[in-house]
Scaffold this motif. Structure first.
Motif, PDB file in Angstrom:
ATOM      1  N   VAL A 603      43.762  31.262  39.515  1.00 27.63           N
ATOM      2  CA  VAL A 603      44.835  30.583  38.797  1.00 27.63           C
ATOM      3  C   VAL A 603      45.196  29.272  39.494  1.00 27.63           C
ATOM      4  O   VAL A 603      45.127  29.153  40.732  1.00 27.63           O
ATOM      5  CB  VAL A 603      46.076  31.497  38.701  1.00 27.63           C
ATOM      6  N   TYR A 604      45.563  28.289  38.670  1.00 26.19           N
ATOM      7  CA  TYR A 604      46.020  27.003  39.185  1.00 26.19           C
ATOM      8  C   TYR A 604      47.410  26.740  38.617  1.00 26.19           C
ATOM      9  O   TYR A 604      47.596  26.729  37.395  1.00 26.19           O
ATOM     10  CB  TYR A 604      45.067  25.889  38.773  1.00 26.19           C
ATOM     11  N   PHE A 605      48.380  26.552  39.508  1.00 26.01           N
ATOM     12  CA  PHE A 605      49.758  26.358  39.077  1.00 26.01           C
ATOM     13  C   PHE A 605      50.030  24.879  38.841  1.00 26.01           C
ATOM     14  O   PHE A 605      50.019  24.088  39.774  1.00 26.01           O
ATOM     15  CB  PHE A 605      50.733  26.904  40.135  1.00 26.01           C
ATOM     16  N   LYS A 606      50.267  24.543  37.578  1.00 26.24           N
ATOM     17  CA  LYS A 606      50.705  23.190  37.259  1.00 26.24           C
ATOM     18  C   LYS A 606      52.221  23.065  37.302  1.00 26.24           C
ATOM     19  O   LYS A 606      52.743  21.942  37.287  1.00 26.24           O
ATOM     20  CB  LYS A 606      50.188  22.789  35.867  1.00 26.24           C
ATOM     21  N   GLU A 607      52.870  24.179  37.310  1.00 26.57           N
ATOM     22  CA  GLU A 607      54.318  24.226  37.462  1.00 26.57           C
ATOM     23  C   GLU A 607      54.696  25.553  38.091  1.00 26.57           C
ATOM     24  O   GLU A 607      53.889  26.479  38.131  1.00 26.57           O
ATOM     25  CB  GLU A 607      55.027  24.052  36.120  1.00 26.57           C
ATOM     26  N   ASN A 608      55.908  25.613  38.590  1.00 27.11           N
ATOM     27  CA  ASN A 608      56.373  26.847  39.207  1.00 27.11           C
ATOM     28  C   ASN A 608      56.847  27.835  38.148  1.00 27.11           C
ATOM     29  O   ASN A 608      57.439  27.427  37.134  1.00 27.11           O
ATOM     30  CB  ASN A 608      57.515  26.555  40.176  1.00 27.11           C
ATOM     31  N   PRO A 609      56.614  29.113  38.350  1.00 31.87           N
ATOM     32  CA  PRO A 609      57.139  30.106  37.406  1.00 31.87           C
ATOM     33  C   PRO A 609      58.664  30.047  37.350  1.00 31.87           C
ATOM     34  O   PRO A 609      59.305  29.941  38.405  1.00 31.87           O
ATOM     35  CB  PRO A 609      56.657  31.433  37.989  1.00 31.87           C
ATOM     36  N   PRO A 610      59.238  30.106  36.153  1.00 33.11           N
ATOM     37  CA  PRO A 610      60.706  30.020  36.040  1.00 33.11           C
ATOM     38  C   PRO A 610      61.423  31.309  36.419  1.00 33.11           C
ATOM     39  O   PRO A 610      62.647  31.342  36.517  1.00 33.11           O
ATOM     40  CB  PRO A 610      60.916  29.690  34.564  1.00 33.11           C
ATOM     41  N   VAL A 611      60.675  32.398  36.593  1.00 37.83           N
ATOM     42  CA  VAL A 611      61.254  33.691  36.963  1.00 37.83           C
ATOM     43  C   VAL A 611      60.420  34.289  38.092  1.00 37.83           C
ATOM     44  O   VAL A 611      59.383  33.735  38.491  1.00 37.83           O
ATOM     45  CB  VAL A 611      61.285  34.658  35.764  1.00 37.83           C
ATOM     46  N   ALA A 612      60.875  35.425  38.621  1.00 36.91           N
ATOM     47  CA  ALA A 612      60.114  36.120  39.666  1.00 36.91           C
ATOM     48  C   ALA A 612      58.740  36.503  39.136  1.00 36.91           C
ATOM     49  O   ALA A 612      58.557  36.764  37.941  1.00 36.91           O
ATOM     50  CB  ALA A 612      60.881  37.354  40.121  1.00 36.91           C
ATOM     51  N   PHE A 613      57.766  36.542  40.020  1.00 38.77           N
ATOM     52  CA  PHE A 613      56.402  36.832  39.570  1.00 38.77           C
ATOM     53  C   PHE A 613      55.743  37.848  40.488  1.00 38.77           C
ATOM     54  O   PHE A 613      56.106  37.997  41.655  1.00 38.77           O
ATOM     55  CB  PHE A 613      55.574  35.552  39.505  1.00 38.77           C
ATOM     56  N   ILE A 614      54.752  38.540  39.941  1.00 37.41           N
ATOM     57  CA  ILE A 614      53.969  39.536  40.666  1.00 37.41           C
ATOM     58  C   ILE A 614      52.509  39.105  40.628  1.00 37.41           C
ATOM     59  O   ILE A 614      51.912  39.029  39.546  1.00 37.41           O
ATOM     60  CB  ILE A 614      54.099  40.941  40.039  1.00 37.41           C
ATOM     61  N   PRO A 615      51.903  38.789  41.767  1.00 38.97           N
ATOM     62  CA  PRO A 615      50.465  38.482  41.767  1.00 38.97           C
ATOM     63  C   PRO A 615      49.660  39.693  41.305  1.00 38.97           C
ATOM     64  O   PRO A 615      49.865  40.811  41.790  1.00 38.97           O
ATOM     65  CB  PRO A 615      50.181  38.156  43.237  1.00 38.97           C
ATOM     66  N   THR A 616      48.768  39.476  40.369  1.00 39.02           N
ATOM     67  CA  THR A 616      47.937  40.550  39.830  1.00 39.02           C
ATOM     68  C   THR A 616      46.482  40.184  40.016  1.00 39.02           C
ATOM     69  O   THR A 616      46.068  39.053  39.697  1.00 39.02           O
ATOM     70  CB  THR A 616      48.247  40.774  38.346  1.00 39.02           C
ATOM     71  N   VAL A 617      45.710  41.107  40.519  1.00 42.76           N
ATOM     72  CA  VAL A 617      44.301  40.875  40.812  1.00 42.76           C
ATOM     73  C   VAL A 617      43.476  41.881  40.025  1.00 42.76           C
ATOM     74  O   VAL A 617      43.705  43.096  40.128  1.00 42.76           O
ATOM     75  CB  VAL A 617      44.011  41.017  42.319  1.00 42.76           C
ATOM     76  N   PHE A 618      42.525  41.377  39.242  1.00 43.95           N
ATOM     77  CA  PHE A 618      41.640  42.248  38.463  1.00 43.95           C
ATOM     78  C   PHE A 618      40.340  42.445  39.235  1.00 43.95           C
ATOM     79  O   PHE A 618      39.710  41.484  39.679  1.00 43.95           O
ATOM     80  CB  PHE A 618      41.341  41.627  37.103  1.00 43.95           C
ATOM     81  N   ILE A 619      39.937  43.712  39.407  1.00 47.03           N
ATOM     82  CA  ILE A 619      38.710  44.056  40.114  1.00 47.03           C
ATOM     83  C   ILE A 619      37.762  44.754  39.151  1.00 47.03           C
ATOM     84  O   ILE A 619      38.144  45.746  38.514  1.00 47.03           O
ATOM     85  CB  ILE A 619      38.998  44.964  41.326  1.00 47.03           C
ATOM     86  N   THR A 620      36.547  44.240  39.026  1.00 43.72           N
ATOM     87  CA  THR A 620      35.580  44.870  38.133  1.00 43.72           C
ATOM     88  C   THR A 620      35.066  46.163  38.750  1.00 43.72           C
ATOM     89  O   THR A 620      34.995  46.300  39.977  1.00 43.72           O
ATOM     90  CB  THR A 620      34.397  43.938  37.842  1.00 43.72           C
ATOM     91  N   ASN A 621      34.679  47.064  37.893  1.00 42.80           N
ATOM     92  CA  ASN A 621      34.194  48.364  38.371  1.00 42.80           C
ATOM     93  C   ASN A 621      32.845  48.221  39.066  1.00 42.80           C
ATOM     94  O   ASN A 621      32.542  48.937  40.018  1.00 42.80           O
ATOM     95  CB  ASN A 621      34.092  49.332  37.190  1.00 42.80           C
TER      96      ASN A 621
END
Length: 870
Positions: A603-621
């Motif tokens: 992910v590339y942040f062009k702006e800051n999230p306006p609310v709290a955020f949770i980093p999510t990581v997808f892992i392939t099987n």
């Protein structure tokens, strides 16, 4: 009198816990004062208790009774130290809720635990104070053992070893019905006999017309000690204060004073009068008789809290006692009504009222109930009902009448036994409860009276004719077969066909609603244990107790590689009070060239999230399939470092409180995935919580797929079918498919959050083969389009001509299956999950934040979906 006092204290102690834990202080205080006023006459007994030394004979008898009660309690599964009857699903879950919840127990839907709680409260209260879930099995065992010890001691005083033997093996001759089962069985005779011995056929008998109305004492104790103990204690005490001079198995006693004084063995032998003919009840003391009826009334009032059904079955004996006292007063020329005892009746009424208030809030039950002749429809059913009545009442009536002609009973004893038969017969006429609960519980007092009467009067000398002896032996065999079988199976590793596989602790964190998992859908089992949230009890008499509101956090998933919100998306966050975003930071996939796991689509942040955020990581099987065991720790380090790098390199982003891993693991990768999560927790900051996504199949089959070692799970309530199959109707959200999984949500041993889908697509098929998923298409794109026609299959459309649409070449005959999440289906899903998920703190998320998806829903639709999750 000391035994009577011990029984009363045992039966009334839970009432104090109930009043002070489940009612407002003013109700508890009034009820407690009334109970103390009723028990105050026993103070002299309490004061003299420590002064009197027991004799060696009485001490040994009490000791042996305690050993017998201990063995019975242990073998029956009390406390869970032995295999437990199927009914212990209920017992263990009720106890679990009583320990975990504050009293009165109220659930997130506003309802309250409304059941016969007296049996459970002492053990639960002790566990709340000391030991918790680890100690409650021992407390429950001790409390049950104490109650059964009092029962055995009372029965021993009433009839010695003979009555105890009758008690252990007494039952109606329902074993005769098993002969019918053997005749009808398609198995060979030997296999049929083994089947009868090994398997439990009583359920089949219970569900037959008429049902197995009166079960044996051992069955009652194994399945429902909350009914059995108060019934036996109250009935045995009633028999002791009945006012007869009895001679039972060499242990006579005489009621004295208030009806509780038992002569010592020496006094008994010295003062016994020679018997001439039938014995007569002593009715010379009207005051004593009134006190006896008041004691019986107190026992009934106490039984209301243990088992209202038992109290109903005990009422006729109170009526009989009052009638006998009326006759005695009239014969003695005394006043028919003694106003000096009015206050005692008032006190008994006071202690009874809280029970009526509590049970009046019970939610309506919808079981089939009524007179049996209105429920039966065929001659075969009526015939079977008649057979049941004959076995549970008729056989004993014939035997008692025969023994009466032989002079085995006094007139008063015969009247009491006839009353028991009348009670049992009346109970056979009416069905109440799915398993015919009324006669099976309310019949316990009358059954024990029959057992007592036959045990002390039945003699082989009364049956001189050999045919009568054969008949008596057949009755004895068919009556004792089921109890004997039960005792024998107690000594095996599997004493019941259906055994409880959950201990009291295993039901954490589930509510009483979890019981819906343990029936076959014939009736609403949970309603038997719930009181309505708008009941008068909760509104006016329950203690002031704020119901902890569900702490609901509203969230969206953001699943794009560039974080930049449109004005429409920002407005959606504000309008729906969204306070959290789950942002996909990157994917982890296997690189076949470098042969290692690498991050992709960061992910590339062009702006800051306006609310709290949770980093999510997808892992392939496939990453887990390819990765070596030694590479798991390295991957965990890399994931933690990458999350930290993204967070620190973006202005105004800070360390988050949670990191979520998304992976659809399989049985072959479960071990590697769980090890990865375990290592990842070590590399994350201490204050950071680790969560994981959970698919529906992992909910239902969690014992096979395993439970990830994380703090919370995010239930992905979508992707419910095989999108590639042309037979699938809606692979995104299908309520029929969801219903097969939803019931298992409350069983999952992790606190759960939930995410629902806010996307739609069409699946493009050619010649039955799926070619592509086209996002953002809906029914509207096909219904008013002349290039397509509706196919007979659900949600499918057929192309009528060759064309080029949505960036693909379409040929005539190609099919498109439209799948979307409607507001109605999302609302139904939200309501369903709100009932199943029991943790009060949770996140309700929608997938995913995208203006194209959001524009498909009207302005208030999202609020409607969110509001449904309450």
């Amino acid at each position: 009198m000391k035994t009577a006092l011990a029984v009363l204290l045992y039966l009334t102690f839970p009432l104090l816990l109930f009043w002070w834990g489940w009612f407002s202080p003013w109700v508890a205080l009034i009820s407690t004062v009334a109970l103390v006023g009723l028990l105050f006459p026993f103070y002299p007994v309490i004061a003299s208790f420590w002064k009197e030394k027991p004799t060696k004979t009485s001490f040994l008898a009490l000791f042996y009774c305690g050993i017998a009660a201990f063995v019975w309690t242990y073998l029956a599964g009390g406390g869970g130290f032995r295999p437990q009857h199927f009914d212990y699903y209920k017992h263990n879950l009720v106890l679990n809720n009583l320990v975990r919840y504050s009293w009165p127990v109220q659930y997130s839907d506003g309802s309250y635990l409304c059941y016969y709680l007296a049996y459970y409260l002492p053990a639960a209260a002790l566990a709340k104070l000391t030991g918790g879930m680890a100690a409650i099995p021992y407390y429950l065992f001790g409390w049950t053992w104490l109650g059964l010890w009092l029962v055995v001691w009372l029965l021993y005083q009433l009839g010695g070893k003979r009555l105890l033997l009758f008690f252990a093996l007494f039952s109606s001759p329902n074993g005769l019905l098993l002969v019918y089962e053997i005749i009808q069985s398609p198995l060979p005779l030997g296999a049929a006999l083994r089947d009868i011995w090994t398997n439990d056929h009583t359920i089949e008998l219970i569900q037959s017309p008429g049902g197995l109305m009166f079960i044996s004492h051992i069955d009652s104790f194994s399945a429902s000690p909350q009914h059995a103990l108060p019934a036996w204690l109250a009935t045995a005490l009633f028999l002791r204060v009945w006012g007869l001079e009895l001679r039972v198995a060499g242990l006579g006693f005489r009621v004295a004073g208030c009806g509780f004084g038992v002569w010592s063995l020496g006094q008994k032998q010295q003062n016994r009068k020679p018997e001439t003919g039938n014995r007569k009840p002593e009715t010379e003391n009207p005051k004593q008789e009134t006190e006896n009826s008041q004691l019986t009334l107190l026992l009934i009032a106490t039984a209301l809290y243990w088992s209202p059904l038992v109290a109903v079955g005990f009422l006729p004996f109170l009526g009989y006692q009052v009638f006998q006292e009326y006759k005695g007063r009239r014969a003695a020329g005394s006043n028919l009504w003694d106003s000096s005892h009015l206050w005692k009746f008032l006190l008994i009424l006071i202690i009874s009222i809280p029970a009526f208030l509590f049970f009046s809030g019970h939610v309506p039950l919808h079981d089939a109930r009524g007179w049996w002749w209105n429920l039966l429809s065929t001659p075969h059913q009526f015939a079977l009902w008649g057979v049941f009545i004959f076995l549970v009442v008729g056989v004993w009536a014939i035997l008692i009448i025969y023994l009466k002609k032989k002079g085995a009973f006094s007139p008063a004893e015969f009247q009491l036994l006839c009353l028991s038969l009348i009670v049992l017969f009346a109970l056979t006429l009416f069905k109440y409860g799915h398993y015919n609960d009324l006669p099976r519980r309310a019949g316990l007092p009358a059954t024990l009276v029959l057992c007592w009467g036959l045990a002390h009067s039945l003699r082989a000398s009364f049956f001189q004719d050999k045919y009568l002896r054969v008949g008596l032996w057949l009755v004895a065999i068919f009556s004792a077969f089921l109890p004997f079988k039960h005792h024998a199976l107690w000594l095996t590793a599997r004493p019941y066909v259906a055994i409880t596989d959950k201990t009291i602790r295993d039901f954490t964190p589930y509510s009483i609603h979890y019981l819906s998992h343990y029936h076959w859908g014939e009736f609403d089992v949970v309603s038997q244990y719930l009181g309505a949230k708008n009941s008068a009890y909760l509104r006016h008499f329950a203690p002031a107790k704020p119901i902890p509101p569900r702490q609901l956090t509203k969230a969206f998933y953001y699943w794009k590689s560039e974080f930049l919100l449109s004005d429409y998306e920002k407005k959606a966050l504000t309008q729906n009070d969204i306070t959290k975003l789950y942002i996909r930071f990157f994917d982890v996939d296997w690189d076949p060239i470098s042969k290692q796991a690498v991050p992709k689509a960061v992910v590339y942040f062009k702006e800051n999230p306006p609310v709290a955020f949770i980093p999510t990581v997808f892992i392939t099987n496939r990453t887990l399939e390819k990765l070596s065991w030694g590479g798991l720790d390295e991957l965990a380090k890399n994931i933690a470092a990458k999350v930290n790098t993204i967070t620190q390199s973006t202005p105004q982003l800070h360390t988050t409180e949670e990191v979520q891993i998304d992976c659809d693991w399989s049985l072959s990768t479960r071990r590697s995935y769980f090890q990865l999560l375990t290592q990842l927790k070590k590399h994350l900051p201490i204050q950071t919580t680790l969560s994981a996504t959970i698919r529906l199949h992992q909910i239902k089959f969690y014992r096979t797929t395993g439970v990830p070692p994380v703090a919370r799970g995010m239930l992905m309530y979508y992707n419910m079918g095989d999108w590639k199959s042309p037979r699938t109707e809606n692979s995104i959200l299908d309520l029929n498919t969801a219903s097969r999984y939803a019931d298992y949500v409350s069983d999952y041993p992790l606190p759960l959050d939930v995410v629902l889908p806010l996307f739609r697509w069409a699946i493009f098929y050619r010649n039955g083969r799926p070619l592509k998923i086209i996002n953002h298409l809906s029914y509207k794109d096909f219904q008013n389009n002349s290039l397509f026609k509706k196919a007979p299959e659900t949600n499918q459309y057929i192309a009528l001509t060759n064309t080029h649409l949505w960036g693909i070449s379409v040929r005539r005959g190609d099919r498109f299956r439209v799948e979307e999440s409607t507001v109605n289906h999302l609302s139904i899903s939200a309501r369903t999950l709100a009932q199943e998920i029991q943790n009060t703190k949770l996140t309700f998320a929608l997938y995913h934040l995208d203006s194209t998806n959001l524009s498909h829903y009207e302005r208030d639709s999202l609020q409607q979906i969110i509001q449904a999750f309450r």
